[in-house]
Design an enzyme around this catalytic site. Structure first.
Site, PDB file in Angstrom:
ATOM      1  N   THR A 142     -10.616 -32.666  33.547  1.00  0.00           N
ATOM      2  CA  THR A 142     -10.142 -31.498  34.298  1.00  0.00           C
ATOM      3  C   THR A 142     -10.919 -30.253  33.893  1.00  0.00           C
ATOM      4  O   THR A 142     -11.391 -29.483  34.742  1.00  0.00           O
ATOM      5  CB  THR A 142      -8.623 -31.299  34.056  1.00  0.00           C
ATOM      6  OG1 THR A 142      -7.944 -32.473  34.506  1.00  0.00           O
ATOM      7  CG2 THR A 142      -8.089 -30.082  34.789  1.00  0.00           C
ATOM      8  N   ASN A 197     -11.146 -42.128  42.243  1.00  0.00           N
ATOM      9  CA  ASN A 197     -10.085 -42.614  41.362  1.00  0.00           C
ATOM     10  C   ASN A 197      -9.008 -43.402  42.088  1.00  0.00           C
ATOM     11  O   ASN A 197      -8.286 -44.171  41.477  1.00  0.00           O
ATOM     12  CB  ASN A 197      -9.441 -41.449  40.619  1.00  0.00           C
ATOM     13  CG  ASN A 197      -9.073 -40.307  41.530  1.00  0.00           C
ATOM     14  OD1 ASN A 197      -9.928 -39.770  42.238  1.00  0.00           O
ATOM     15  ND2 ASN A 197      -7.815 -39.935  41.564  1.00  0.00           N
ATOM     16  N   SER A 254     -14.559 -38.086  30.905  1.00  0.00           N
ATOM     17  CA  SER A 254     -13.324 -37.964  30.129  1.00  0.00           C
ATOM     18  C   SER A 254     -13.124 -39.202  29.264  1.00  0.00           C
ATOM     19  O   SER A 254     -13.163 -40.326  29.762  1.00  0.00           O
ATOM     20  CB  SER A 254     -12.149 -37.815  31.108  1.00  0.00           C
ATOM     21  OG  SER A 254     -10.937 -37.792  30.400  1.00  0.00           O
ATOM     22  N   ALA A 255     -12.879 -38.986  27.954  1.00  0.00           N
ATOM     23  CA  ALA A 255     -12.844 -40.104  26.997  1.00  0.00           C
ATOM     24  C   ALA A 255     -11.735 -41.113  27.265  1.00  0.00           C
ATOM     25  O   ALA A 255     -11.931 -42.320  27.097  1.00  0.00           O
ATOM     26  CB  ALA A 255     -12.695 -39.541  25.582  1.00  0.00           C
ATOM     27  N   THR A 282     -12.606 -24.224  18.081  1.00  0.00           N
ATOM     28  CA  THR A 282     -12.887 -25.207  17.030  1.00  0.00           C
ATOM     29  C   THR A 282     -12.911 -26.609  17.620  1.00  0.00           C
ATOM     30  O   THR A 282     -12.006 -26.991  18.364  1.00  0.00           O
ATOM     31  CB  THR A 282     -11.802 -25.107  15.925  1.00  0.00           C
ATOM     32  OG1 THR A 282     -11.815 -23.756  15.445  1.00  0.00           O
ATOM     33  CG2 THR A 282     -12.068 -26.066  14.775  1.00  0.00           C
ATOM     34  N   CYS A 332      -2.135 -38.259  38.700  1.00  0.00           N
ATOM     35  CA  CYS A 332      -1.494 -36.946  38.780  1.00  0.00           C
ATOM     36  C   CYS A 332      -0.623 -36.839  40.026  1.00  0.00           C
ATOM     37  O   CYS A 332       0.091 -35.883  40.203  1.00  0.00           O
ATOM     38  CB  CYS A 332      -2.544 -35.850  38.796  1.00  0.00           C
ATOM     39  SG  CYS A 332      -3.606 -35.963  40.209  1.00  0.00           S
TER      40      CYS A 332
HETATM   41  N1  PLP Z   1     -11.504 -36.593  37.837  1.00  0.00           N
HETATM   42  C1  PLP Z   1     -11.145 -37.847  38.158  1.00  0.00           C
HETATM   43  C2  PLP Z   1     -11.918 -38.603  39.192  1.00  0.00           C
HETATM   44  C3  PLP Z   1     -10.051 -38.442  37.524  1.00  0.00           C
HETATM   45  O1  PLP Z   1      -9.701 -39.687  37.842  1.00  0.00           O
HETATM   46  C4  PLP Z   1      -9.343 -37.689  36.551  1.00  0.00           C
HETATM   47  C5  PLP Z   1      -8.135 -38.259  35.904  1.00  0.00           C
HETATM   48  O2  PLP Z   1      -7.393 -39.013  36.497  1.00  0.00           O
HETATM   49  C6  PLP Z   1      -9.774 -36.396  36.246  1.00  0.00           C
HETATM   50  C7  PLP Z   1     -10.859 -35.877  36.912  1.00  0.00           C
HETATM   51  C8  PLP Z   1      -9.094 -35.571  35.203  1.00  0.00           C
HETATM   52  O3  PLP Z   1      -9.452 -36.044  33.919  1.00  0.00           O
HETATM   53  P1  PLP Z   1      -8.562 -35.689  32.634  1.00  0.00           P
HETATM   54  O4  PLP Z   1      -7.346 -36.554  32.707  1.00  0.00           O
HETATM   55  O5  PLP Z   1      -9.435 -36.032  31.474  1.00  0.00           O
HETATM   56  O6  PLP Z   1      -8.271 -34.239  32.694  1.00  0.00           O
END
Ligand code: PLP
Length: 376
Positions: free
Chosen positions: A74, A152, A200-201, A238, A325
């Site tokens: 994000t 996603n 994103s890890a 940090t 989400c």
């Molecule tokens: N972008 C995509 C395509 C995602 O699938 C997600 C999480 O579901 C995000 C961004 C957001 O990542 P994060 O959960 O690390 O904030």
């Protein structure tokens, strides 16, 4: 003790990889120094940061100086979009696709509120942004194009290399949200030609709350967080050393085993597809033939995705209705609307996203449970 589950929602998040967990321990309990401090106790933290940057850069074929650690996908998306749009001091517009994650779409909404124009590109019925569509909409007033590498919800993989070339021909910079792709398919930033890439890890076996933004050398972008001089004075705060170390360990492991995991995930999805096809239920599969390994978006008639999710949950099977989400929202997903899933199926959509921990037996159990629910 929690009852055993079949977890098929790896696109929402993954289990922390053992190698990542083990690599993190040292920096949580022993080497907990602030990496910005000049004393010898901080050396190990500093070295860990440097090594993690190097390892991550290697995984995506970047230079270590082009990797900026963030708090996750994000933040990386917000930074890429707002940081680019606000950096130039002009009001040229941006283009994105109609099926982006809300981390991108809501960043675009914020940019629109500041008076910039954002144009949302339509996609084909398989979720692909057709390069000719981009050619139709792009002008020399476009300063940023942001199109995700893999979706996603439906897993479709975009022709990023071609889209990126078109953007560059018109003098625009190109960002890709690769949160679902990094660690799942080979990602080479120099081959793709992108200027910025978000990851994103927790989507590839790393810890939650950490990620990175790749920014190609020479890209004009403003700093995201102001404060200290961390992250080359571009993202203050940090550093989350243990998280960053865990992310690097998880990504290195994933990248060295992508071929093996792809074969396993392909076998799982083929098994699911053949079993469900033989089950005599009415369904449509969503997305492109070029999609993420282990990712299935499927829509059924006369049922809602929420009903399926909860009935499966009672049977110990974890799936999603789409974007993580979106789980609290009962609205029909913008992605499914954009690809025109037929109206009698659209509400009955679930997403399955397997990992290498899943087995053929689990897939059979998922199909059997689904069919039992659908036929009763
Ligand atoms: N972008 C995509 C395509 C995602 O699938 C997600 C999480 O579901 C995000 C961004 C957001 O990542 P994060 O959960 O690390 O904030």
């Amino acid at each position: 003790m929690r009852k055993p589950i079949i977890y098929a929602d790896n696109a929402a998040t993954t289990k922390l990889d053992k190698a990542a967990y083990e690599a993190m321990q040292l920096f949580l309990q022993e080497e907990y120094a602030n990496a910005s401090q000049p004393y010898s106790f901080a050396r190990s933290a500093k070295a860990a940061l440097r090594d993690a940057r190097l390892a991550i850069a290697e995984c995506i074929n970047a230079d270590p100086s082009e990797i900026y650690f963030t708090s996750g996908g994000t933040e990386s998306d917000n930074w890429a979009i707002k940081g680019s749009m606000f950096a130039y001091g002009d009001h040229r517009c941006m283009l994105t696709s109609a099926i982006e994650h809300h981390a991108v779409l809501n960043s675009c909404a914020a940019v629109e509120k500041m008076g910039y124009t954002v144009v949302y590109l339509p996609v084909e019925n398989d979720g692909i942004v057709f390069p000719d569509t981009l050619k139709q909409y792009i002008t020399n007033q476009t300063k940023l194009v942001s199109v995700m590498l893999a979706n996603n919800e439906i897993g479709s993989i975009q022709p990023i290399k071609e889209l990126c070339c078109i953007a560059h021909e018109h003098g625009a910079v190109f960002h890709t949200d690769a949160v679902q792709a990094v660690g799942h398919i080979p990602v080479d930033v120099s081959d793709l030609g992108v200027d910025m890439l978000s990851a994103s890890a927790h989507k590839f076996g790393g810890p939650k709350g950490v990620g990175f933004l790749y920014i190609k050398k020479g890209t004009t972008i403003s700093p995201y967080l102001n404060g200290g001089s961390q992250e080359m004075k571009m993202r203050a705060g940090t550093e989350n050393i243990a998280g960053i170390v865990g992310m690097a360990a998880a990504l290195s492991k994933r990248c060295s085993s992508i071929e093996h995991s792809t074969n396993h995930l392909f076998a799982l999805t083929e098994r699911f597809k053949s079993r469900i096809a033989a089950a005599g239920v009415d369904y449509v599969l969503n997305g492109s033939t070029n999609h993420l390994p282990g990712h299935i978006s499927i829509s059924f008639k006369n049922v809602t995705g929420e009903q399926l999710l909860h009935r499966l949950d009672l049977m110990g099977i974890i799936v999603s209705t789409g974007a993580a989400c979106d789980s609290v929202s009962t609205e029909i997903s913008h992605v499914l609307q954009a690809i025109y899933v037929p109206s009698e199926y659209i509400k009955g959509t679930i997403r399955l996203s397997f990992s290498t921990d899943n087995t053929i037996e689990e897939v059979d159990q998922i199909v059997a449970s689904l069919v039992r629910i659908l036929k009763c």
